[in-house]
Design a protein around this motif. Sequence first.
Motif, PDB file in Angstrom:
ATOM      1  N   HIS A   1      64.250  82.485  22.618  1.00 26.99           N
ATOM      2  CA  HIS A   1      63.321  81.494  23.310  1.00 26.99           C
ATOM      3  C   HIS A   1      61.814  81.409  23.359  1.00 26.99           C
ATOM      4  CE1 HIS A   1      67.331  81.344  25.828  1.00 26.99           C
ATOM      5  NE2 HIS A   1      67.498  80.421  25.205  1.00 26.99           N
TER       6      HIS A   1
ATOM      7  N   PHE B   1      61.133  71.370  37.507  1.00 23.88           N
ATOM      8  CA  PHE B   1      61.734  71.623  38.721  1.00 23.88           C
ATOM      9  C   PHE B   1      61.503  71.149  39.947  1.00 23.88           C
ATOM     10  CE2 PHE B   1      61.172  76.003  35.547  1.00 23.88           C
ATOM     11  CZ  PHE B   1      63.014  75.074  34.775  1.00 23.88           C
TER      12      PHE B   1
ATOM     13  N   LEU C   1      55.797  79.814  35.819  1.00 25.40           N
ATOM     14  CA  LEU C   1      56.666  79.992  36.227  1.00 25.40           C
ATOM     15  C   LEU C   1      57.396  80.900  34.983  1.00 25.40           C
ATOM     16  CD1 LEU C   1      59.060  80.405  38.675  1.00 25.40           C
ATOM     17  CD2 LEU C   1      60.487  78.613  38.048  1.00 25.40           C
ATOM     18  N   ALA C   2      57.436  80.589  33.675  1.00 28.11           N
ATOM     19  CA  ALA C   2      58.887  81.409  33.025  1.00 28.11           C
ATOM     20  C   ALA C   2      57.434  81.897  32.493  1.00 28.11           C
ATOM     21  CB  ALA C   2      58.710  80.577  31.164  1.00 28.11           C
TER      22      ALA C   2
ATOM     23  N   HIS D   1      58.029  85.019  35.096  1.00 32.05           N
ATOM     24  CA  HIS D   1      58.987  85.536  35.172  1.00 32.05           C
ATOM     25  C   HIS D   1      59.263  85.948  33.929  1.00 32.05           C
ATOM     26  CE1 HIS D   1      58.992  85.364  39.920  1.00 32.05           C
ATOM     27  NE2 HIS D   1      58.380  83.988  39.500  1.00 32.05           N
ATOM     28  N   VAL D   2      59.785  85.185  32.893  1.00 30.34           N
ATOM     29  CA  VAL D   2      60.271  86.005  32.034  1.00 30.34           C
ATOM     30  C   VAL D   2      59.361  86.665  30.621  1.00 30.34           C
ATOM     31  CG1 VAL D   2      61.359  84.594  30.302  1.00 30.34           C
ATOM     32  CG2 VAL D   2      61.782  83.937  31.968  1.00 30.34           C
TER      33      VAL D   2
ATOM     34  N   ARG E   1      54.807  73.163  30.072  1.00 29.03           N
ATOM     35  CA  ARG E   1      55.677  73.746  30.267  1.00 29.03           C
ATOM     36  C   ARG E   1      56.348  74.580  29.366  1.00 29.03           C
ATOM     37  NH1 ARG E   1      60.999  72.663  33.799  1.00 29.03           N
ATOM     38  NH2 ARG E   1      61.735  71.797  32.238  1.00 29.03           N
ATOM     39  N   ALA E   2      56.734  73.787  28.088  1.00 25.54           N
ATOM     40  CA  ALA E   2      57.044  74.212  26.924  1.00 25.54           C
ATOM     41  C   ALA E   2      55.913  75.394  26.719  1.00 25.54           C
ATOM     42  CB  ALA E   2      57.643  72.934  26.307  1.00 25.54           C
TER      43      ALA E   2
ATOM     44  N   VAL F   1      54.735  79.414  26.685  1.00 19.81           N
ATOM     45  CA  VAL F   1      55.396  80.457  26.592  1.00 19.81           C
ATOM     46  C   VAL F   1      55.415  80.335  24.697  1.00 19.81           C
ATOM     47  CG1 VAL F   1      57.540  80.397  28.012  1.00 19.81           C
ATOM     48  CG2 VAL F   1      57.532  79.538  26.019  1.00 19.81           C
TER      49      VAL F   1
END
Lengths: 513, 228
Positions: free
Chosen positions: B86, B99, B110-111, B114-115, B159-160, B163
């Motif tokens: 990921h 979302f 978000l990612a 939290h990730v 969003r992708a 990260v």
Amino acid sequence: MAALIRIATTLIFVLAGCAAAGAQTAGPASSAPNPAAKILRWAGDAEGGAPYVEADPADPSRVVGFDVEVADLIAAGLGRAPQFIEIAFASIDQSIGRGDADIALSGIEDTSTHRSNFAVTVPYYRFREVLSVRDADARRIRSLADLRGRRVGTLGGTIAYEILLKAERDYGLVAVSYEDDVHPYSDLIIGRLDAVLLDNVLAERRHRTASGFVTHPEPVAVSQYIGLMAPPSAALRDRVNEILKQAMRDGRLEAIFRKWKIWNDDQPALFAQVLKGTPIPAVDGYEGFDGDSVATLSHWNAAKRYLPSLLRASVVTLVFSCASMLLAVALGVGIATGRVYGDRLVRALLTGYVELIRGTPILLQLFVLYYGLAAAIRLPAWMAALLGLGLNYAAYESEIYRSALLAVPIGQLEAAKTLGFTRLQTLRLIRGPQAFRLALAPMTNDFVALLKDSSLVSVLTVVELTKQTQILATNLGSWVIPGALCAALYLAMSLPLAAVARMLERRWRWATV
Amino acid sequence: MSTRQGKLAINDLEVARGGRVLVSRLNLQAMPGELIALRGPSGSGKTTILRAIAGLDPFQNGTIEVGDAKLEGGRRPDPSMWQRLHRSVGLVFQFHCLFEHMTALQNVCLAPVHVHGASSREAEQQARELLAELGIDARAGALPRELSGGEAQRVAIARALAVDPPVLLMDEPMASLDPSRRADLCVLLQRLTATGRTLLVTTHDDLFARNFATRVLTIEDGRVVQPT
């Protein structure tokens, strides 16, 4: 579809046929059906059991008991055939008032309310309100004055309950209302109650089947059983009175009471008073009580007197509903999550729980929790009621949450997975919040439903709004004002909730489009 | 936009469902900075290939190496392998799959928070930069239902990219765009590959495939029939 309709139609006809057959066989077998003879429809509650009225153990389609034989005696005197009509004890007054039966005979008490609102017969049996306590307390507890801070049970809507309500104020005891006359004694034996106040007839009957308690012979109050008729039945009442007086004179009434082992020295004295025409006062409390009976007040004044207790009962209803809903939501979320994310065993167990709860009546669940488990876990009434409502609604809530979780598009869950979110993070941050929005409106509707279903906990001796209203209506002999007050209080609690539900639906409508 | 070098190697990939072979013996080696187009008729297996690379669907045979993650056919990766996968690959869905309860900015933040453990402030700053770079910073506070198709797609790309995956997979990115938006997207994709990121894009748009892809693979019945 056509086959389903045929089956449903057949079922309806079969059930209707059974109901008709039941109505015909419910009458006592002591008189053969004679279509030409006139009928005396008499009401009683077979659930009250022997020696009053009970289903014959040898043939449950018949009823037997001393009140059955008194009804037979009256019907014979009137030249009519008796026809028994089953009416729950708590509803007898209202049923007679609306003409469901000609007369009620089921241990009906001689109260001021009955005298002022109905045509009542002469008293035909004298009973004593007697106090029963556990064997170990026999010497310590001999009167209501010895019961400060203790729980005393009785049948709701009776003289005994009125006495206990007054004794709450005078002696500081806690009155506990039951729907039947069996569970007060079982709760006394296992320690949920410290005493029971009921008719000596009921106490003696319980002594035959249970041990561990004693009944003090000194009466807390003395009253009589009467026959109850609708006010326009004055002519019928006079004829029934003559029949009863004749049966007192010629010993037929004595024979009935002896047969059912309830004859005692109180009865000759009562018969003498009745036959001599000596005034016999109605009884609404214990000796020395100087308050007014609600029956002597106007309905409006009586309602005003009861309003504080209705408001207190509303608070009980609200607190119970809120606490039960919190429990239901917490458990429902857990069940729904387990059914969506759990392994096969967890899913099977949780599905079994939901189907068990949804497939059985909530009343049965409450009885099992409170009485059925009493040998293993002796839950207090409030806790059994809270658990019963909470566990029941948790099953329904879980289905709402489960469908809400499943309604979140799977694409979002896959997007979360490719971004590296764990399943727990996905539930907490993405799936849960959206499911909550979807579930909120039906959840609020369920809360309104629970608010009303909370009235069921009165079977576990919890006095909430509906039960308190029933008590007021019984004492007033009318449902008009108590019913209106009760409805207003329920609406005052449920309308704001409905408004919140509508507002939330509007605000989060996007979540469903 | 910082990037890591995008390595992608697929060897003898075979995906089957219920006895039906969806992808058969697919081999693909992508160099960093390549933009590879997968084209072919609907149902030919293009999306299945992307889903297998992203770890969404299991596959029966072969291996997939993405960045420092390696997936093997018939074996479920352990948690550390998932984590590496990921971090190495991002997927932009055809229908965006934003979302719905979050704003565009929150979707992008978000990612990382939290990730990947970034601070909220750091993640928000980076998200705003990404949205600005993609030309939709003015829509940062909008909910997905308030965005047009093109805007939603660019939020999904942001969003992708938030990260920073060295390999980016895109499923039919041209499908819902008008010609001018398509041109904008082509320019954007070229910028993404310029820093060494590898892009694997499914498409029906032959013009795009011819003009912008470094390689075009034509897929039919789960097989590469015309490598270019």
